[in-house]
Motif scaffolding. Sequence first.
Motif, PDB file in Angstrom:
ATOM      1  N   GLY A 123      61.479  64.822   8.167  1.00  0.00           N
ATOM      2  CA  GLY A 123      62.306  65.477   9.168  1.00  0.00           C
ATOM      3  C   GLY A 123      62.175  66.985   9.122  1.00  0.00           C
ATOM      4  O   GLY A 123      62.191  67.655  10.160  1.00  0.00           O
ATOM      5  N   GLU A 159      66.587  62.005   9.678  1.00  0.00           N
ATOM      6  CA  GLU A 159      66.179  63.284   9.105  1.00  0.00           C
ATOM      7  C   GLU A 159      65.950  64.352  10.165  1.00  0.00           C
ATOM      8  O   GLU A 159      66.048  65.544   9.871  1.00  0.00           O
ATOM      9  CB  GLU A 159      64.900  63.104   8.283  1.00  0.00           C
ATOM     10  N   ALA A 160      65.614  63.951  11.374  1.00  0.00           N
ATOM     11  CA  ALA A 160      65.420  64.905  12.476  1.00  0.00           C
ATOM     12  C   ALA A 160      65.745  64.197  13.777  1.00  0.00           C
ATOM     13  O   ALA A 160      65.415  63.023  13.965  1.00  0.00           O
ATOM     14  CB  ALA A 160      63.992  65.438  12.504  1.00  0.00           C
TER      15      ALA A 160
END
Length: 304
Positions: free
Chosen positions: A139, A226-227
Amino acid sequence: MKLQLTSVLILTPSVLAQVASGPPSGEHYSPIPLNTLSENSTSVNAVPYQANASLYYLGYKGDDWTRPFSKYWNPLMKPITDEVQKGMTESPYASRLAYTPQEAAGYLTRSGNSHEYGQWHVEKSTMSWRSADRTLVTGEMYDWWFGWHLADPQRYKLWHPVAHQYAWRYPNVADWGNKTLPQRYIGSHSFINEFIGNFASKLTVNFVEPESIGFNTSAFASQGIEAMVVGHITNEHVTNVTGNSYLMHQIRRKDDGSRELRSRFFLEQFTEDQGHQLGVHCALEMSHLATFLPKLYAEFKDTV
């Protein structure tokens, strides 16, 4: 048939010349280093804005090869995976399976969604792809990429070497001092030009806070996210993006510790042909990005 074949043969050398894998034979370009964050935290577009689409071009030429990251330029892309091909063949799926951008958080914050590979639903205009499974892209790398690539068309071209022609960020100048990686791109407008299928178009992506579309970012860690990149999109190059068309890209850590890259597109109007073309485009660019981003990030993560 002979006339069509002749036309293709005439065009092919020109196309191949635009996506050459290196400088012309006998020519050498010395890399020009990028500024580092410790030297200057101000990010500025590499070139002035160009409105004339006839001047956009595929590939690298001339001084483009002085970019120190040009070694990551590789127009030889891997074909789409069997999973994506199967998804394209099976599509379109039932329109009642579709959902709106405002409903996306309920789907992208959980695992086990059906039809991850290649779909489009005409009624609510949803298209989705899991572009890479068990990816090495984290991420942090992904968020860095979305800030870093905006300011130079040659960076943008690394992502899809045979389709991306142009990128310019509005605003022209951005201060990255004390900014998180998502803060480097959220709020900006990316003016791009790219081929989706056989035709190139001007598009604007206005990157927005995931919360603005219904995501609870405080729960991302527990959900393995994570992103989460969210863009409000429209045709042409504008700073006032309206309508309900969005793109969403996500890096999610799965229960087994591996990561997957998932993408969703919500377009207010599109044809089935365009859905197919965008699906192929997305699958190619995201899988290609995963082939070089870890090394690119390791080398240039501290540059503007």
